[in-house]
Design a protein around this motif. Structure first.
Motif, PDB file in Angstrom:
ATOM      1  N   ALA A  21       5.198  -3.649   4.394  1.00 19.74           N
ATOM      2  CA  ALA A  21       4.182  -3.534   5.442  1.00 19.74           C
ATOM      3  C   ALA A  21       3.401  -2.231   5.303  1.00 19.74           C
ATOM      4  O   ALA A  21       2.178  -2.205   5.469  1.00 19.74           O
ATOM      5  N   PHE A  22       4.084  -1.144   4.961  1.00 23.22           N
ATOM      6  CA  PHE A  22       3.405   0.123   4.779  1.00 23.22           C
ATOM      7  C   PHE A  22       2.453   0.062   3.590  1.00 23.22           C
ATOM      8  O   PHE A  22       1.310   0.539   3.680  1.00 23.22           O
ATOM      9  N   GLN A  23       2.892  -0.502   2.483  1.00 20.73           N
ATOM     10  CA  GLN A  23       2.017  -0.595   1.313  1.00 20.73           C
ATOM     11  C   GLN A  23       0.756  -1.394   1.628  1.00 20.73           C
ATOM     12  O   GLN A  23      -0.352  -1.001   1.253  1.00 20.73           O
ATOM     13  N   LYS A  24       0.911  -2.511   2.336  1.00 22.32           N
ATOM     14  CA  LYS A  24      -0.261  -3.321   2.706  1.00 22.32           C
ATOM     15  C   LYS A  24      -1.167  -2.571   3.682  1.00 22.32           C
ATOM     16  O   LYS A  24      -2.385  -2.618   3.565  1.00 22.32           O
ATOM     17  N   THR A  25      -0.567  -1.869   4.626  1.00 22.39           N
ATOM     18  CA  THR A  25      -1.341  -1.103   5.596  1.00 22.39           C
ATOM     19  C   THR A  25      -2.121   0.009   4.907  1.00 22.39           C
ATOM     20  O   THR A  25      -3.316   0.208   5.185  1.00 22.39           O
ATOM     21  N   TRP A  26      -1.469   0.720   3.996  1.00 24.88           N
ATOM     22  CA  TRP A  26      -2.143   1.801   3.280  1.00 24.88           C
ATOM     23  C   TRP A  26      -3.303   1.249   2.460  1.00 24.88           C
ATOM     24  O   TRP A  26      -4.378   1.843   2.407  1.00 24.88           O
ATOM     25  N   LYS A  27      -3.090   0.110   1.832  1.00 26.20           N
ATOM     26  CA  LYS A  27      -4.157  -0.495   1.028  1.00 26.20           C
ATOM     27  C   LYS A  27      -5.352  -0.877   1.911  1.00 26.20           C
ATOM     28  O   LYS A  27      -6.505  -0.710   1.514  1.00 26.20           O
ATOM     29  N   LEU A  28      -5.084  -1.365   3.111  1.00 25.11           N
ATOM     30  CA  LEU A  28      -6.172  -1.705   4.043  1.00 25.11           C
ATOM     31  C   LEU A  28      -6.928  -0.460   4.502  1.00 25.11           C
ATOM     32  O   LEU A  28      -8.146  -0.480   4.642  1.00 25.11           O
ATOM     33  N   ILE A  29      -6.191   0.617   4.753  1.00 22.40           N
ATOM     34  CA  ILE A  29      -6.810   1.835   5.271  1.00 22.40           C
ATOM     35  C   ILE A  29      -7.584   2.587   4.189  1.00 22.40           C
ATOM     36  O   ILE A  29      -8.712   3.001   4.396  1.00 22.40           O
ATOM     37  N   ARG A  30      -6.950   2.797   3.052  1.00 18.90           N
ATOM     38  CA  ARG A  30      -7.523   3.661   2.011  1.00 18.90           C
ATOM     39  C   ARG A  30      -8.004   2.917   0.763  1.00 18.90           C
ATOM     40  O   ARG A  30      -8.537   3.536  -0.144  1.00 18.90           O
ATOM     41  N   HIS A  31      -7.774   1.622   0.698  1.00 15.47           N
ATOM     42  CA  HIS A  31      -8.180   0.814  -0.463  1.00 15.47           C
ATOM     43  C   HIS A  31      -7.563   1.347  -1.760  1.00 15.47           C
ATOM     44  O   HIS A  31      -8.202   1.389  -2.803  1.00 15.47           O
ATOM     45  N   GLU A  32      -6.310   1.795  -1.657  1.00 24.15           N
ATOM     46  CA  GLU A  32      -5.547   2.296  -2.796  1.00 24.15           C
ATOM     47  C   GLU A  32      -4.218   1.558  -2.841  1.00 24.15           C
ATOM     48  O   GLU A  32      -3.644   1.240  -1.804  1.00 24.15           O
ATOM     49  N   ASP A  33      -3.720   1.328  -4.042  1.00 21.93           N
ATOM     50  CA  ASP A  33      -2.427   0.661  -4.184  1.00 21.93           C
ATOM     51  C   ASP A  33      -1.250   1.574  -3.867  1.00 21.93           C
ATOM     52  O   ASP A  33      -0.233   1.127  -3.372  1.00 21.93           O
ATOM     53  N   ASP A  34      -1.384   2.859  -4.165  1.00 17.58           N
ATOM     54  CA  ASP A  34      -0.281   3.792  -3.973  1.00 17.58           C
ATOM     55  C   ASP A  34      -0.587   4.800  -2.879  1.00 17.58           C
ATOM     56  O   ASP A  34      -1.637   5.442  -2.887  1.00 17.58           O
ATOM     57  N   ALA A  35       0.364   4.968  -1.973  1.00 20.14           N
ATOM     58  CA  ALA A  35       0.241   5.983  -0.932  1.00 20.14           C
ATOM     59  C   ALA A  35       0.548   7.344  -1.546  1.00 20.14           C
ATOM     60  O   ALA A  35       1.269   7.439  -2.536  1.00 20.14           O
ATOM     61  N   PRO A  36       0.015   8.404  -0.956  1.00 17.27           N
ATOM     62  CA  PRO A  36       0.280   9.731  -1.513  1.00 17.27           C
ATOM     63  C   PRO A  36       1.733  10.148  -1.331  1.00 17.27           C
ATOM     64  O   PRO A  36       2.378   9.802  -0.355  1.00 17.27           O
ATOM     65  N   ASP A  37       2.208  10.891  -2.279  1.00 14.96           N
ATOM     66  CA  ASP A  37       3.538  11.470  -2.239  1.00 14.96           C
ATOM     67  C   ASP A  37       3.379  12.933  -1.824  1.00 14.96           C
ATOM     68  O   ASP A  37       2.397  13.581  -2.194  1.00 14.96           O
ATOM     69  N   ALA A  38       4.332  13.462  -1.093  1.00 13.66           N
ATOM     70  CA  ALA A  38       4.244  14.845  -0.615  1.00 13.66           C
ATOM     71  C   ALA A  38       4.120  15.853  -1.754  1.00 13.66           C
ATOM     72  O   ALA A  38       3.555  16.924  -1.569  1.00 13.66           O
TER      73      ALA A  38
END
Length: 90
Positions: A21-38
């Motif tokens: 769910a987080f991966q899909k949400t991030w893709k919707l928000i930022r149009h990127e496959d990978d969320a940023p890592d700290a």
């Protein structure tokens, strides 16, 4: 006691569901496959903290839904709500 094995399996499945769910949400928000890592040096504080906040919120909601659903299953099958120490209510 009956809740522990159910809670373990549901927790594992819930974690996997929350991750998807987080991966899909991030893709919707930022149009990127990978969320940023700290530790990603190419990402700014704002983007990293936004991703962490969204991920935390999704995991909290999924965990609550999974815990509540598991408790309801145990209550229906045994007639007893799970004890507070096992993830149920007081």
């Amino acid at each position: 006691m009956a809740y522990k094995p159910v809670g373990f399996v549901m927790g594992w499945a819930g974690g996997a569901l929350a991750g998807m769910a987080f991966q899909k949400t991030w893709k919707l928000i930022r149009h990127e496959d990978d969320a940023p890592d700290a530790l990603d040096p190419d990402r700014g504080w704002g983007e990293i903290l936004l991703a962490a906040a969204i991920q935390g919120a999704i995991f909290a909601v999924v965990r609550s839904a999974v815990d509540r659903s598991g408790a309801k299953v145990i209550e229906r099958s045994t007639g007893v709500w799970p004890a507070a120490g096992s993830g149920g209510r007081d």
